[in-house]
Write an enzyme that holds these catalytic residues in place. Sequence first.
Site, short mmCIF file in Angstrom:
data_model
loop_
_atom_site.label_atom_id
_atom_site.label_comp_id
_atom_site.label_asym_id
_atom_site.label_seq_id
_atom_site.Cartn_x
_atom_site.Cartn_y
_atom_site.Cartn_z
N THR A 137 -1.05 -11.64 1.22
CA THR A 137 -0.43 -11.63 2.56
C THR A 137 -0.21 -13.00 3.27
OG1 THR A 137 -0.98 -9.19 2.91
CG2 THR A 137 0.16 -10.39 4.98
N GLY A 140 4.75 -15.01 6.89
CA GLY A 140 5.92 -14.63 6.66
C GLY A 140 6.32 -13.52 5.67
N THR A 169 -9.16 -9.45 3.78
CA THR A 169 -10.46 -8.48 3.84
C THR A 169 -11.67 -9.15 3.03
OG1 THR A 169 -9.22 -6.54 4.09
CG2 THR A 169 -11.48 -6.46 3.11
N ARG A 258 -4.72 0.82 -5.72
CA ARG A 258 -3.99 1.73 -4.84
C ARG A 258 -4.92 3.20 -5.13
NH1 ARG A 258 2.02 -0.86 -5.43
NH2 ARG A 258 1.82 -1.99 -3.59
N SER A 331 1.90 3.81 -12.54
CA SER A 331 2.20 2.98 -11.36
C SER A 331 2.91 4.07 -10.45
CB SER A 331 3.50 2.04 -11.58
OG SER A 331 2.70 1.01 -12.50
N GLU A 381 -2.70 -2.77 0.72
CA GLU A 381 -2.14 -2.50 -0.56
C GLU A 381 -0.94 -1.99 -0.68
OE1 GLU A 381 -4.47 -3.64 -3.41
OE2 GLU A 381 -4.86 -4.91 -1.76
N GLY A 382 -0.10 -2.02 0.35
CA GLY A 382 1.44 -1.57 0.40
C GLY A 382 1.36 -0.29 1.42
C1 LIG Z 1 -7.22 -4.98 8.32
C2 LIG Z 1 -6.43 -5.46 7.33
C3 LIG Z 1 -6.92 -5.88 6.21
C4 LIG Z 1 -5.93 -6.53 5.42
N1 LIG Z 1 -6.48 -6.83 4.00
C5 LIG Z 1 -5.61 -7.61 3.10
C6 LIG Z 1 -6.05 -8.18 1.95
O1 LIG Z 1 -7.30 -8.17 1.82
N2 LIG Z 1 -5.44 -8.90 1.31
C7 LIG Z 1 -4.08 -9.19 1.74
O2 LIG Z 1 -3.24 -9.77 0.96
N3 LIG Z 1 -3.36 -8.40 2.39
C8 LIG Z 1 -4.30 -7.80 3.48
N4 LIG Z 1 -3.81 -6.98 4.48
C9 LIG Z 1 -2.32 -7.29 5.06
C10 LIG Z 1 -1.65 -5.85 4.36
O3 LIG Z 1 -1.35 -5.85 3.20
C11 LIG Z 1 0.02 -5.91 5.17
O4 LIG Z 1 -0.35 -6.03 6.43
C12 LIG Z 1 0.88 -5.03 4.75
O5 LIG Z 1 1.14 -5.35 3.30
C13 LIG Z 1 2.20 -5.00 5.62
O6 LIG Z 1 2.68 -6.22 5.75
P1 LIG Z 1 3.11 -6.87 7.15
O7 LIG Z 1 1.91 -6.76 8.03
O8 LIG Z 1 3.66 -8.22 6.92
O9 LIG Z 1 4.16 -5.71 7.70
P2 LIG Z 1 5.66 -5.72 7.27
O10 LIG Z 1 6.19 -6.00 5.86
O11 LIG Z 1 6.40 -6.86 7.96
O12 LIG Z 1 6.24 -4.48 7.24
C14 LIG Z 1 6.31 -3.88 8.84
C15 LIG Z 1 6.83 -2.53 8.73
O13 LIG Z 1 7.92 -2.28 8.17
C16 LIG Z 1 7.89 -1.48 7.14
N5 LIG Z 1 8.56 -1.83 5.88
C17 LIG Z 1 8.70 -3.09 5.45
N6 LIG Z 1 9.62 -3.02 4.32
C18 LIG Z 1 10.29 -2.08 4.14
C19 LIG Z 1 11.12 -1.39 3.66
N7 LIG Z 1 11.97 -2.18 2.69
N8 LIG Z 1 11.76 -0.11 3.78
C20 LIG Z 1 11.07 0.61 4.87
N9 LIG Z 1 10.08 0.03 5.61
C21 LIG Z 1 9.80 -1.18 5.34
C22 LIG Z 1 6.50 -1.37 6.71
O14 LIG Z 1 6.16 -0.25 6.08
C23 LIG Z 1 5.79 -1.52 8.08
O15 LIG Z 1 5.72 -0.19 8.74
C24 LIG Z 1 -4.47 -6.32 5.57
C25 LIG Z 1 -4.17 -6.05 6.83
C26 LIG Z 1 -5.02 -5.45 7.65
C27 LIG Z 1 -4.32 -4.96 9.10
#
Ligand SMILES: Cc1cc2nc3c(=O)[nH]c(=O)nc-3n(C[C@H](O)[C@H](O)[C@H](O)COP(=O)(O)OP(=O)(O)OC[C@H]3O[C@@H](n4cnc5c(N)ncnc54)[C@H](O)[C@@H]3O)c2cc1C
Length: 404
Positions: A137, A140, A169, A258, A331, A381-382
Amino acid sequence: MINLETPRKHAGLVDQAHQLAMNMLRPISRKYDRAEHTYPKELDMLAALIDGVSETGATGGAGAGGVRRETSSEEPGTVRNGANLASVLSVAEMCWGDTALLLSMPRQGLGNSAIASVANEEQLERYKGTWAAMAITEPGTGSDSANITTTAVKDGDEYVINGEKIYVTSGERADSVVVWATLDKELGRAAIKSFLVRKDNPGLTVERLEHKLGIRASDTAAITFTDCRVPAEDLLGSPEIDTKSGFAGAMATFDNTRPLVAAMAVGCARASLDLTRDLLEQAGVVIDHDRPPQSQSAAAATFLRLEADWEGAKLLMMQAAWMADNRLPNSLEASMAKAKAGRVGSDVTLSCVQLCGTLGYSEAELLEKWARDSKILDIFEGTQQIQQLIVARRILGLTSAELR
Ligand SMILES: Cc1cc2nc3c(=O)[nH]c(=O)nc-3n(C[C@H](O)[C@H](O)[C@H](O)COP(=O)(O)OP(=O)(O)OC[C@H]3O[C@@H](n4cnc5c(N)ncnc54)[C@H](O)[C@@H]3O)c2cc1C
């Protein structure tokens, strides 16, 4: 044929994990929820114990490490209950104890699963014993992981990495980070590769730790990479950019991680159900599995519905792991398991708070904590929505460009 009972050969492991969760994680659960960002030093001993169990070969590891698709000389068609099933079952038990502490376990990071999924044999040997976080992540880019902007440019026998990763994490405590970066943005998702970067690399800086709703015992870091040089042999898997296989290489990680996240949700939700049943029974509510829910009290009927939903999540988790053990493409099932368990985890834990009223909401019990902890399992993880999108694409036979 798949048999969705806990295999007899894993019963000892499940029991062992349950005992560890009950005796070593539960007693320190509240302490480290309150002491956010403090390393739970008790985990050092537990991690050593888990290493010992893994080395006997009896299990695939009680944490998130044992998820490699093993090759085997067995006859095709032979049913195997292997490392993946052992991992999800033990992870679920450990999260019955505490999800954040499981996520904080040394040498059991999500990056370790990435290594297990995509590293070659030589790398596997070289990285033995490392504790690896996983950094995909960016500020952007979250769900749209194909759009990452962190770059890796080949320079002699090194890659030079530049970019920023957030919400990593174990990003502070782990001793290495698996970083996703693109070799060439023009070539799209096929050019995304993962690299193992050691934490003592001078180009890597942990910028800050995040304060969070739940899993507060787990450190979540923002990390920058500035002209961060890594040896070429630390690119995980193949350096070739194969536009035909697209994202397949790096994405293989998710097929393994997952089901593990689903297992975390299954374990955390089970903890809530077990405590809620005890509290309801103490309050005089009779829960009868032999009578239809509609002929019982509203609290008992709700509880039975939650348990049924939980069973569904657990079975999908086991199916996804069992398919990985039997070298079947999973998958679709991994996303189904994550979607179902992520939703069920949040629904069950919050409903248990509701069912137990003031006790559910109070810090006197852990129910409110489990409701906070489980939410992340429906996000990282999605997210829930992304898993549903993947399931829809797979079932309808559509590409990510056709269904977005
Ligand atoms: C405590 C914590 C630990 C984490 N640990 C890790 C880690 O170890 N490594 C790492 O890489 N990341 C990590 N993450 C990041 C996490 O994987 C992301 O927050 C997550 O993938 C969502 O991305 P985003 O926050 O940018 O939300 P966005 O992608 O901006 O999404 C925002 C909302 O829109 C929805 N959305 C987005 N696209 C679509 C679509 N096409 N159709 C419908 N709905 C959609 C999403 O489901 C969500 O509800 C962590 C996050 C947290 C909060």
